[in-house]
Scaffold this active site. Sequence first.
Site, PDB file in Angstrom:
ATOM      1  N   GLU A  70       1.073  -1.290  -0.244  1.00 39.51           N
ATOM      2  CA  GLU A  70      -0.330  -0.391  -0.726  1.00 39.51           C
ATOM      3  C   GLU A  70       0.789   1.167  -0.032  1.00 39.51           C
ATOM      4  O   GLU A  70       1.571   1.059   1.198  1.00 39.51           O
ATOM      5  CB  GLU A  70      -1.050  -0.037   0.831  1.00 39.51           C
ATOM      6  CG  GLU A  70      -1.801   0.967   1.475  1.00 39.51           C
ATOM      7  CD  GLU A  70      -2.594   1.627   0.502  1.00 39.51           C
ATOM      8  OE1 GLU A  70      -3.754   1.033   0.039  1.00 39.51           O
ATOM      9  OE2 GLU A  70      -2.311   2.599   0.040  1.00 39.51           O
ATOM     10  N   CYS A 196     -19.992   3.253  -4.725  1.00 40.07           N
ATOM     11  CA  CYS A 196     -21.080   3.646  -3.753  1.00 40.07           C
ATOM     12  C   CYS A 196     -21.961   4.182  -4.950  1.00 40.07           C
ATOM     13  O   CYS A 196     -22.507   5.747  -5.261  1.00 40.07           O
ATOM     14  CB  CYS A 196     -20.578   4.397  -2.400  1.00 40.07           C
ATOM     15  SG  CYS A 196     -22.348   5.006  -1.708  1.00 40.07           S
ATOM     16  N   ASP A 331     -14.187  -2.674  -5.234  1.00 32.26           N
ATOM     17  CA  ASP A 331     -13.996  -1.808  -6.363  1.00 32.26           C
ATOM     18  C   ASP A 331     -12.949  -2.609  -7.392  1.00 32.26           C
ATOM     19  O   ASP A 331     -13.510  -2.030  -8.340  1.00 32.26           O
ATOM     20  CB  ASP A 331     -13.629  -0.806  -5.552  1.00 32.26           C
ATOM     21  CG  ASP A 331     -14.781  -0.094  -4.854  1.00 32.26           C
ATOM     22  OD1 ASP A 331     -15.702  -0.534  -4.156  1.00 32.26           O
ATOM     23  OD2 ASP A 331     -14.272   0.924  -4.561  1.00 32.26           O
ATOM     24  N   ALA A 342     -19.662  -2.247   2.448  1.00 36.68           N
ATOM     25  CA  ALA A 342     -20.413  -3.356   2.781  1.00 36.68           C
ATOM     26  C   ALA A 342     -20.434  -3.585   1.866  1.00 36.68           C
ATOM     27  O   ALA A 342     -20.173  -5.545   3.000  1.00 36.68           O
ATOM     28  CB  ALA A 342     -21.949  -2.280   2.588  1.00 36.68           C
ATOM     29  N   CYS A 374     -26.339   0.692   0.598  1.00 38.76           N
ATOM     30  CA  CYS A 374     -26.050   1.971  -0.493  1.00 38.76           C
ATOM     31  C   CYS A 374     -27.048   2.721   1.805  1.00 38.76           C
ATOM     32  O   CYS A 374     -28.170   2.583   0.870  1.00 38.76           O
ATOM     33  CB  CYS A 374     -26.356   2.177  -1.357  1.00 38.76           C
ATOM     34  SG  CYS A 374     -26.008   4.179  -1.668  1.00 38.76           S
TER      35      CYS A 374
HETATM   36  P1  FAD Z   1     -10.120   1.195  -1.201  1.00 39.79           P
HETATM   37  O1  FAD Z   1     -10.711   1.872   0.007  1.00 39.79           O
HETATM   38  O2  FAD Z   1     -10.726   2.414  -2.371  1.00 39.79           O
HETATM   39  O3  FAD Z   1      -8.689   0.630  -1.203  1.00 39.79           O
HETATM   40  C1  FAD Z   1      -7.887   0.448  -2.588  1.00 39.79           C
HETATM   41  C2  FAD Z   1      -6.448   1.002  -1.671  1.00 39.79           C
HETATM   42  O4  FAD Z   1      -5.691   0.702  -2.632  1.00 39.79           O
HETATM   43  C3  FAD Z   1      -6.013   2.360  -1.535  1.00 39.79           C
HETATM   44  O5  FAD Z   1      -5.829   2.208  -0.302  1.00 39.79           O
HETATM   45  C4  FAD Z   1      -5.224   2.332  -2.857  1.00 39.79           C
HETATM   46  O6  FAD Z   1      -4.383   3.652  -2.312  1.00 39.79           O
HETATM   47  C5  FAD Z   1      -4.536   1.467  -2.745  1.00 39.79           C
HETATM   48  N1  FAD Z   1      -3.802   0.917  -4.341  1.00 39.79           N
HETATM   49  C6  FAD Z   1      -4.622   1.940  -5.488  1.00 39.79           C
HETATM   50  N2  FAD Z   1      -3.143   1.385  -6.741  1.00 39.79           N
HETATM   51  C7  FAD Z   1      -2.113   0.799  -5.575  1.00 39.79           C
HETATM   52  C8  FAD Z   1      -1.051   0.116  -6.499  1.00 39.79           C
HETATM   53  N3  FAD Z   1      -0.591   0.273  -7.640  1.00 39.79           N
HETATM   54  N4  FAD Z   1       0.273  -0.627  -5.283  1.00 39.79           N
HETATM   55  C9  FAD Z   1      -0.607  -1.160  -4.286  1.00 39.79           C
HETATM   56  N5  FAD Z   1      -1.934  -0.284  -3.828  1.00 39.79           N
HETATM   57  C10 FAD Z   1      -2.525   0.411  -4.451  1.00 39.79           C
HETATM   58  N6  FAD Z   1     -19.482   2.461   0.652  1.00 39.79           N
HETATM   59  C11 FAD Z   1     -20.555   1.618   1.258  1.00 39.79           C
HETATM   60  O7  FAD Z   1     -20.821   0.613   2.035  1.00 39.79           O
HETATM   61  N7  FAD Z   1     -20.921   2.667   1.898  1.00 39.79           N
HETATM   62  C12 FAD Z   1     -21.221   4.021   1.756  1.00 39.79           C
HETATM   63  O8  FAD Z   1     -22.090   4.734   2.440  1.00 39.79           O
HETATM   64  C13 FAD Z   1     -20.512   4.945   1.233  1.00 39.79           C
HETATM   65  N8  FAD Z   1     -20.244   5.727   0.449  1.00 39.79           N
HETATM   66  C14 FAD Z   1     -19.110   6.465  -0.428  1.00 39.79           C
HETATM   67  C15 FAD Z   1     -19.142   7.452  -0.364  1.00 39.79           C
HETATM   68  C16 FAD Z   1     -18.324   8.329  -1.139  1.00 39.79           C
HETATM   69  C17 FAD Z   1     -18.427   9.523  -1.563  1.00 39.79           C
HETATM   70  C18 FAD Z   1     -17.256   7.395  -1.630  1.00 39.79           C
HETATM   71  C19 FAD Z   1     -15.902   7.843  -2.011  1.00 39.79           C
HETATM   72  C20 FAD Z   1     -17.297   6.009  -1.303  1.00 39.79           C
HETATM   73  C21 FAD Z   1     -18.848   5.596  -0.257  1.00 39.79           C
HETATM   74  N9  FAD Z   1     -18.430   3.899  -0.384  1.00 39.79           N
HETATM   75  C22 FAD Z   1     -19.392   3.609   0.574  1.00 39.79           C
HETATM   76  C23 FAD Z   1     -17.586   3.254  -0.716  1.00 39.79           C
HETATM   77  C24 FAD Z   1     -16.356   2.143  -0.257  1.00 39.79           C
HETATM   78  O9  FAD Z   1     -15.291   3.347  -0.209  1.00 39.79           O
HETATM   79  C25 FAD Z   1     -15.635   1.937  -1.233  1.00 39.79           C
HETATM   80  O10 FAD Z   1     -16.246   1.037  -1.890  1.00 39.79           O
HETATM   81  C26 FAD Z   1     -14.465   0.924  -0.544  1.00 39.79           C
HETATM   82  O11 FAD Z   1     -13.393   1.549   0.194  1.00 39.79           O
HETATM   83  C27 FAD Z   1     -14.117  -0.257  -1.542  1.00 39.79           C
HETATM   84  O12 FAD Z   1     -12.430  -1.055  -1.008  1.00 39.79           O
HETATM   85  P2  FAD Z   1     -11.255  -1.262  -1.783  1.00 39.79           P
HETATM   86  O13 FAD Z   1     -10.599  -2.081  -1.004  1.00 39.79           O
HETATM   87  O14 FAD Z   1     -12.299  -2.185  -3.020  1.00 39.79           O
HETATM   88  O15 FAD Z   1     -10.816   0.000  -2.749  1.00 39.79           O
HETATM   89  C1  UQ1 Z   2     -21.675  -2.088   6.280  1.00 38.56           C
HETATM   90  O1  UQ1 Z   2     -21.407  -3.884   6.413  1.00 38.56           O
HETATM   91  C2  UQ1 Z   2     -20.549  -1.677   6.275  1.00 38.56           C
HETATM   92  O2  UQ1 Z   2     -19.217  -2.054   6.056  1.00 38.56           O
HETATM   93  C3  UQ1 Z   2     -18.229  -1.273   6.849  1.00 38.56           C
HETATM   94  C4  UQ1 Z   2     -21.246  -0.155   5.518  1.00 38.56           C
HETATM   95  O3  UQ1 Z   2     -19.828   0.388   5.708  1.00 38.56           O
HETATM   96  C5  UQ1 Z   2     -19.189   1.891   5.883  1.00 38.56           C
HETATM   97  C6  UQ1 Z   2     -22.388   0.142   4.963  1.00 38.56           C
HETATM   98  O4  UQ1 Z   2     -22.813   1.813   4.808  1.00 38.56           O
HETATM   99  C7  UQ1 Z   2     -23.541  -0.291   5.529  1.00 38.56           C
HETATM  100  C8  UQ1 Z   2     -25.067  -0.192   5.542  1.00 38.56           C
HETATM  101  C9  UQ1 Z   2     -22.663  -1.874   6.294  1.00 38.56           C
HETATM  102  C10 UQ1 Z   2     -24.082  -2.475   6.545  1.00 38.56           C
HETATM  103  C11 UQ1 Z   2     -24.425  -2.237   7.935  1.00 38.56           C
HETATM  104  C12 UQ1 Z   2     -25.784  -2.110   8.862  1.00 38.56           C
HETATM  105  C13 UQ1 Z   2     -25.634  -2.630   9.729  1.00 38.56           C
HETATM  106  C14 UQ1 Z   2     -27.114  -2.927   7.829  1.00 38.56           C
END
Ligand code: FAD
Ligand code: UQ1
Length: 445
Positions: A70, A196, A331, A342, A374
Site C-alpha cells: 500500500e 457507491c 471495487d 458494505a 447503500c
Molecule cells: P479502497 O478502499 O479504495 O482501497 C484501495 C487501496 O488500493 C487504496 O488504499 C489505494 O491506495 C491502493 N492502491 C491503489 N493503487 C495501488 C497500487 N498500484 N499498488 C498498491 N496499492 C494500490 N461504501 C459503503 O458501503 N457505504 C457508503 O455509504 C459509502 N459511501 C461512499 C461515499 C463516497 C463519497 C465514496 C468515495 C465511497 C463510498 N463508499 C461507500 C464506497 C467504499 O468506500 C468503497 O467501495 C470501498 O472503500 C472499497 O474498498 P476497496 O478495498 O475495494 O478499495
Molecule cells: C456495512 O457493513 C458497511 O461496511 C462496514 C458499510 O460501509 C460503511 C455500510 O455503509 C453499511 C450500511 C454496512 C451494512 C451494515 C448494517 C448494520 C446494515
Amino acid sequence: MACAALCVRTFLHVPKLEACEIGCRTLHTTNRRASKEYYDVVVVGGGAGGIAMSARMKRTLGAGKVAVIEPSETHYYQPLWTLVGAGAKQVATSARPTASTIPSGVKWIKSSVQEFDPDRNCICVADGKEISYKYLIVALGLELQFEKVKGLPEGFGCPKIGSNYSVHTVEKTWKALQDFKEGNAIFTFPNTPVKCAGAPQKIMYLSETYFRKTGKRSKANVIFNTSLEKLFGVDKYRIALENITKDRNIQVNYRHNLIEVKADKQEAVFEKLDNPGETITYKYDMLHVTPPMGPYEVQKNSPLADSVGWLDVDKDTLQHKKYPNVFGIGDCTNLPTSKTAAAVAGQSAVLHGTISKIMKNEKPIKKYDGYTSCPLVTSYNTVILAEFDYSCQPLETFPIDQGKERWTMFYMKSIAMPIIYWYGLLKGIWGGPAPIRKLLHLGFK
Ligand code: FAD
Ligand code: UQ1
C-alpha cells in the site's frame, strides 16, 4: 519489464514444481521462495478490502506470513466524505495513519504495484523490487478518472465546483454549497461503473436540504444529470427516491453525461446519450462532479483482467477464474454487484472461507450472494437504508420497512458505521450484517 526478466530468471533457477490439484484446477505455486522477498499471502492494496483480508489471513496463518502492499501514508474512511461535502463532518475524522491500520504481524510494504506476473507468482513494486507469494489477494480499488472530462481536474482550481469522491476535492463541495447564491445546482453521474452509486444523489439531497435551511431554496434549481436511465437499480428504493425528487422539486435528466467543464465561465457540457452527437450546456452556480471511474492500468494490462480490465473472479467464491491461487475483493473486481464497503464486508467473510479451504486442498463451500448496501442519505437526519443482492432484490437487515426515510438509519450511518468500519471490518471481525439479519428475522417471513 525489468521485473518480468527478474521473475523469469528466478523461475528458471528454481524449477521445483509444487502444483497441487484443487478440483479440476491447478495451483500456480511453482517458484515459491524464488525471488528476494516471499510471503505466503500477499495483499495488494491496503484499503477497506486489503486491510480486512490482511487481518483475516494473519489470524489464519500467524505472524510473518502476510504482507500488504500500500503506497499511501493515510487510510481514509471514504463513506464519511458524503457528510464532509455537506459540512456535517470534518475531513480529518475520515483519516487515520495507514500504519495504525496494518494488523500486527503483517508486513507493510510501502510501495505501489507496477506489474503482476501471476504465471510466476510474483509482482513488481515501484522501486523495482520483486515480491513472490503462494497466494495473492488483489484489493486495488478503482481509479478516479477526472481527466476524462475536458477541463478537469484543473477546473477544481475555480470556485463553485467540488467532488465528494476525492480527499482533494471533497472540501470544495462544502465551499461551493456555502457560496451558492442563485441559479443551477447541478449534480452529475458518469457513464461508467462507480463506487457507491448512491453517493452522487446523497450530496444532492443534502444540498437541497441546506438550501432550504439557509433560505436559498426558492432561488435554486436543483438538477440531477445522470448517464443512467433510472435513479436506482432496485425498484423498491428507486420508487422511494423518485417520490423524494418529485416532492422536493428536483429536476432529473436521464442519459445526460458530463463531457466538459468550462470552470472559468461556470458552464457544464453534457452529451445526450440517446441522441449521439447532441450536447447541452448548463450554467451552474454549484457543480458536484462524480468522475468517470475504471480499473487501474496496472491491473488492466495484466493477465488477471477481464476484457474490460476488472479483476476476473468467480462470483460465488471470489477466486480468480484462471489463476486459482489469486483472489479478488472489492471495487477492483468484476463481481456483478454495487461497489461498496458494505459489499467488501460481505465479501471478506466469504473470501476468508474460500482461501481457508483452498489452503487445505478442499473445495470452497461459502458462496457470496452479492450483498451490498447503500445508506441513501436524504437529509441531515434521514437515511433510506438500501440493502440488496445479486438479483437486485432487497436483502434487509432490520425487520422494518427500510424503503422509508428514517432518523435511526441516519445515526447508524453517521455514528455506528465508522465504528464498525475501524474496529470491525478492518480488524477482520465484521463480515457484514448477515448474522444480525438472520437473528432479527427469526419468526418473520
Ligand atoms: P479502497 O478502499 O479504495 O482501497 C484501495 C487501496 O488500493 C487504496 O488504499 C489505494 O491506495 C491502493 N492502491 C491503489 N493503487 C495501488 C497500487 N498500484 N499498488 C498498491 N496499492 C494500490 N461504501 C459503503 O458501503 N457505504 C457508503 O455509504 C459509502 N459511501 C461512499 C461515499 C463516497 C463519497 C465514496 C468515495 C465511497 C463510498 N463508499 C461507500 C464506497 C467504499 O468506500 C468503497 O467501495 C470501498 O472503500 C472499497 O474498498 P476497496 O478495498 O475495494 O478499495
Ligand atoms: C456495512 O457493513 C458497511 O461496511 C462496514 C458499510 O460501509 C460503511 C455500510 O455503509 C453499511 C450500511 C454496512 C451494512 C451494515 C448494517 C448494520 C446494515
